[in-house]
Design a protein around this motif. Sequence first.
Motif, PDB file in Angstrom:
ATOM      1  N   LYS A  19      -9.342  -3.017  11.192  1.00 46.69           N
ATOM      2  CA  LYS A  19      -8.571  -2.374  12.260  1.00 46.69           C
ATOM      3  C   LYS A  19      -7.065  -2.483  12.020  1.00 46.69           C
ATOM      4  N   ALA A  20      -6.590  -3.568  11.439  1.00 44.45           N
ATOM      5  CA  ALA A  20      -5.166  -3.715  11.120  1.00 44.45           C
ATOM      6  C   ALA A  20      -4.836  -3.064   9.776  1.00 44.45           C
ATOM      7  N   PHE A  21      -5.747  -3.124   8.820  1.00 46.72           N
ATOM      8  CA  PHE A  21      -5.552  -2.564   7.484  1.00 46.72           C
ATOM      9  C   PHE A  21      -5.376  -1.048   7.522  1.00 46.72           C
ATOM     10  N   THR A  22      -6.201  -0.376   8.327  1.00 45.80           N
ATOM     11  CA  THR A  22      -6.227   1.085   8.354  1.00 45.80           C
ATOM     12  C   THR A  22      -4.880   1.698   8.744  1.00 45.80           C
ATOM     13  N   PRO A  23      -4.253   1.323   9.867  1.00 46.57           N
ATOM     14  CA  PRO A  23      -2.980   1.969  10.214  1.00 46.57           C
ATOM     15  C   PRO A  23      -1.755   1.370   9.526  1.00 46.57           C
ATOM     16  N   SER A  24      -1.823   0.113   9.089  1.00 46.12           N
ATOM     17  CA  SER A  24      -0.614  -0.527   8.562  1.00 46.12           C
ATOM     18  C   SER A  24      -0.482  -0.461   7.047  1.00 46.12           C
ATOM     19  N   ILE A  25      -1.573  -0.503   6.317  1.00 41.20           N
ATOM     20  CA  ILE A  25      -1.492  -0.567   4.855  1.00 41.20           C
ATOM     21  C   ILE A  25      -1.921   0.739   4.193  1.00 41.20           C
ATOM     22  N   LEU A  26      -3.004   1.349   4.645  1.00 42.08           N
ATOM     23  CA  LEU A  26      -3.493   2.571   3.999  1.00 42.08           C
ATOM     24  C   LEU A  26      -2.432   3.670   3.878  1.00 42.08           C
ATOM     25  N   PRO A  27      -1.701   4.021   4.948  1.00 45.33           N
ATOM     26  CA  PRO A  27      -0.724   5.108   4.818  1.00 45.33           C
ATOM     27  C   PRO A  27       0.418   4.803   3.846  1.00 45.33           C
ATOM     28  N   THR A  28       0.646   3.540   3.549  1.00 46.06           N
ATOM     29  CA  THR A  28       1.693   3.161   2.596  1.00 46.06           C
ATOM     30  C   THR A  28       1.323   3.578   1.179  1.00 46.06           C
ATOM     31  N   PHE A  29       0.039   3.552   0.856  1.00 46.48           N
ATOM     32  CA  PHE A  29      -0.410   3.815  -0.504  1.00 46.48           C
ATOM     33  C   PHE A  29      -1.271   5.055  -0.663  1.00 46.48           C
ATOM     34  N   PHE A  30      -1.754   5.624   0.440  1.00 46.37           N
ATOM     35  CA  PHE A  30      -2.637   6.783   0.396  1.00 46.37           C
ATOM     36  C   PHE A  30      -2.154   7.839   1.370  1.00 46.37           C
ATOM     37  N   LYS A  31      -2.637   9.058   1.217  1.00 44.63           N
ATOM     38  CA  LYS A  31      -2.249  10.155   2.099  1.00 44.63           C
ATOM     39  C   LYS A  31      -3.142  10.234   3.327  1.00 44.63           C
ATOM     40  N   TYR A  35     -10.582   4.403   6.547  1.00 44.84           N
ATOM     41  CA  TYR A  35     -11.191   3.340   5.740  1.00 44.84           C
ATOM     42  C   TYR A  35     -12.376   3.870   4.936  1.00 44.84           C
ATOM     43  N   ALA A  36     -13.129   4.808   5.495  1.00 45.20           N
ATOM     44  CA  ALA A  36     -14.258   5.396   4.760  1.00 45.20           C
ATOM     45  C   ALA A  36     -13.759   6.118   3.506  1.00 45.20           C
ATOM     46  N   SER A  37     -12.640   6.829   3.615  1.00 41.68           N
ATOM     47  CA  SER A  37     -12.061   7.501   2.447  1.00 41.68           C
ATOM     48  C   SER A  37     -11.574   6.482   1.426  1.00 41.68           C
ATOM     49  N   PHE A  38     -10.992   5.401   1.895  1.00 38.45           N
ATOM     50  CA  PHE A  38     -10.547   4.327   1.003  1.00 38.45           C
ATOM     51  C   PHE A  38     -11.738   3.761   0.225  1.00 38.45           C
ATOM     52  N   ARG A  39     -12.851   3.523   0.909  1.00 39.55           N
ATOM     53  CA  ARG A  39     -14.049   3.008   0.228  1.00 39.55           C
ATOM     54  C   ARG A  39     -14.585   4.008  -0.791  1.00 39.55           C
ATOM     55  N   ARG A  40     -14.562   5.288  -0.459  1.00 40.83           N
ATOM     56  CA  ARG A  40     -14.999   6.314  -1.422  1.00 40.83           C
ATOM     57  C   ARG A  40     -14.106   6.297  -2.655  1.00 40.83           C
ATOM     58  N   GLN A  41     -12.792   6.159  -2.447  1.00 44.07           N
ATOM     59  CA  GLN A  41     -11.874   6.099  -3.578  1.00 44.07           C
ATOM     60  C   GLN A  41     -12.148   4.871  -4.447  1.00 44.07           C
TER      61      GLN A  41
END
Length: 88
Positions: A19-31, A35-41
């Motif tokens: 829940k904290a990873f998705t809005p705070s870290i993902l947009p910094t490194f991904f478009k 989290y499901a898209s991150f796992r697919r990647q």
Amino acid sequence: GEIISWQPHGRAFHVHNIKAFTPSILPTFFKHNSYASFRRQLNLWGFKRLFQKSHDDGPYYHELFLRSKVFLHHRIRRNVGKNKKGNA
């Protein structure tokens, strides 16, 4: 608490707080911030899930993604499926 960390041995990382990873870290490194898209990647890039107590709490491992071994990262290649568009 921690959001993401390396395992003590430095050969896998673990997302502790999705829940904290998705809005705070993902947009910094991904478009995206899915989290499901991150796992697919991760799967497309050859990362493996190391299962522990349940299917939802395992860390991710790749033989070329190691703590303090940045010189290996450039060798990681994305897996391309046989049935993808543009591949005959």
